[in-house]
Design an enzyme around this catalytic site. Structure first.
Site, short mmCIF file in Angstrom:
data_model
loop_
_atom_site.label_atom_id
_atom_site.label_comp_id
_atom_site.label_asym_id
_atom_site.label_seq_id
_atom_site.Cartn_x
_atom_site.Cartn_y
_atom_site.Cartn_z
N LYS B 96 0.88 -1.17 0.00
CA LYS B 96 0.00 0.00 0.00
C LYS B 96 0.92 1.21 0.00
O LYS B 96 1.63 1.46 0.97
CB LYS B 96 -0.91 0.01 1.23
CG LYS B 96 -1.76 1.27 1.32
CD LYS B 96 -2.55 1.39 2.61
CE LYS B 96 -2.96 2.84 2.80
NZ LYS B 96 -3.73 3.07 4.02
N ALA B 184 -9.42 5.67 3.44
CA ALA B 184 -9.27 6.87 4.29
C ALA B 184 -10.51 7.76 4.31
O ALA B 184 -11.17 7.95 3.29
CB ALA B 184 -8.07 7.72 3.86
N GLY B 185 -10.79 8.27 5.50
CA GLY B 185 -11.86 9.24 5.69
C GLY B 185 -13.20 8.64 6.07
O GLY B 185 -14.18 9.36 6.27
N THR B 207 -9.28 3.81 11.70
CA THR B 207 -9.65 4.60 12.88
C THR B 207 -11.12 4.43 13.26
O THR B 207 -11.45 4.38 14.45
CB THR B 207 -9.35 6.09 12.62
OG1 THR B 207 -8.08 6.20 11.99
CG2 THR B 207 -9.30 6.87 13.92
#
EC number: 2.8.1.10
Lengths: 65, 260
Positions: B96, B184-185, B207
């Site tokens: 990645k 992401a996000g 996250t």
């Protein structure tokens, strides 16, 4: 001789990567090595001669996203 | 099934290994997520430390495919060397690839990314590039040999979900043969479902699960959301429209004659 290990200046006695790993008590741990931005496969650690001023990175798996 | 460089997986959720309250919760959350691909990073080992070994044995217990990342790398040389270290450390050609332009936003350096991807692909790597939603950049990555492209939904750790839906739709439409992952996000399971509804092949997140009050339960919620989003995409979503369209038949409405 003076080398940089993971960004820190150190005085080492070891002449090879293998010897350095045992000098710094990394022996038997799961690490990868780069010297001056060149990655050294494990098969070369016994023969890879270190020289003064080398920048050595000792890298290990870590949590990441 | 979703395909990454010739390997098929039933789970469309890729998950990170950072920020969990404990190693045990990390393992339980990854299991609950159903993920078959987990992303891990590399860092300098502290003198004599065994933290890397301890973490690595936890990951091996999970029996998952490992996707190493170059998280935090800020230049092409740094990212390329980190990828090569990852290949040695994890015994995989998968990487990645992150090349970061700016520390505050973690905005990808797309110029450096294309350059690093080209170098690594020529060296035999299979690259999963973390990029913006820009179609031109994605096409350059594909030209360089990427068969997987991973645009962000929003900045890393921001939990905002998909902020540029139209651009992500455009990528899907223009790159029909590329495995597309929203990376992401993502903050909520509904965001993940949204990505799959748009036809994205998978999502990568960390996250949103790790920082939930109950990461294991949240991992389960994401598993369901990803499955729901994919099922919805396969079922074929209706088109949006600007005005109302009655769902109940108009003909035979009571008192219809009284309305002028």
């Amino acid at each position: 001789m003076q080398v940089t290990v993971n960004g820190e200046q150190r005085e080492i006695a070891a002449q090879t990567v293998d010897a350095l790993l045992s000098e710094l008590a990394y022996e038997g741990t799961h690490v990868a090595i780069a010297v001056n931005f060149e990655v050294l496969p494990k098969s070369q650690w016994a023969d890879a001669i270190l020289k003064s001023g080398d920048e050595i990175e000792i890298i290990t798996p870590r949590q990441g996203g | 099934m979703v395909n990454f460089y010739g390997k098929s997986f039933s789970s469309r959720l890729l998950i990170g290994t950072a920020l969990y309250p404990s190693p045990k919760i990390m393992q339980d959350a990854i299991r609950a997520s159903g993920s078959q691909i987990v992303t891990v990073s590399l860092r300098r080992e502290t003198a004599g430390g065994r933290t890397g070994d301890a973490f690595w044995s936890l990951i091996r217990e999970l029996d998952v495919t490992v996707l190493p990342n170059t998280a935090g790398c800020r230049g092409v040389r740094e990212a390329v060397t980190t990828a090569k270290l990852a290949r040695e450390l994890f015994g995989t050609h998968w990487i990645k690839l992150e090349v970061i332009a700016d520390n505050d936003t973690l905005q990808p350096d797309v110029v450096g990314l294309v350059e690093a991807a080209s170098i690594l692909i020529k060296d035999g790597f299979e690259v999963f590039p973390y990029c913006t939603e820009d179609l031109g950049v994605a096409m350059r990555l594909v030209d360089a040999g990427c068969r997987v492209v991973m645009p962000w939904a929003a900045p890393i750790g921001s939990a905002k979900g998909i902020t540029n839906r139209d651009a992500l739709r455009l990528l899907r439409a223009r790159l029909p043969d590329i495995t597309l992952v929203v990376d992401a996000g993502i903050g909520a399971p509904s965001h993940a479902a949204h990505a799959l509804e748009l036809g994205y092949d998978a999502v990568l997140l960390n996250t949103a699960v790790a920082k939930a009050a109950d990461p294991v339960a949240m991992a389960g919620a994401f598993k369901l959301a990803v499955e729901a989003g994919r099922s919805a995409y396969e079922a074929g979503l209706m088109e949006t429209r600007d005005f109302a369209s009655p769902s109940t038949p108009v003909v035979g409405t009571p008192f219809w004659h009284a309305v002028s």
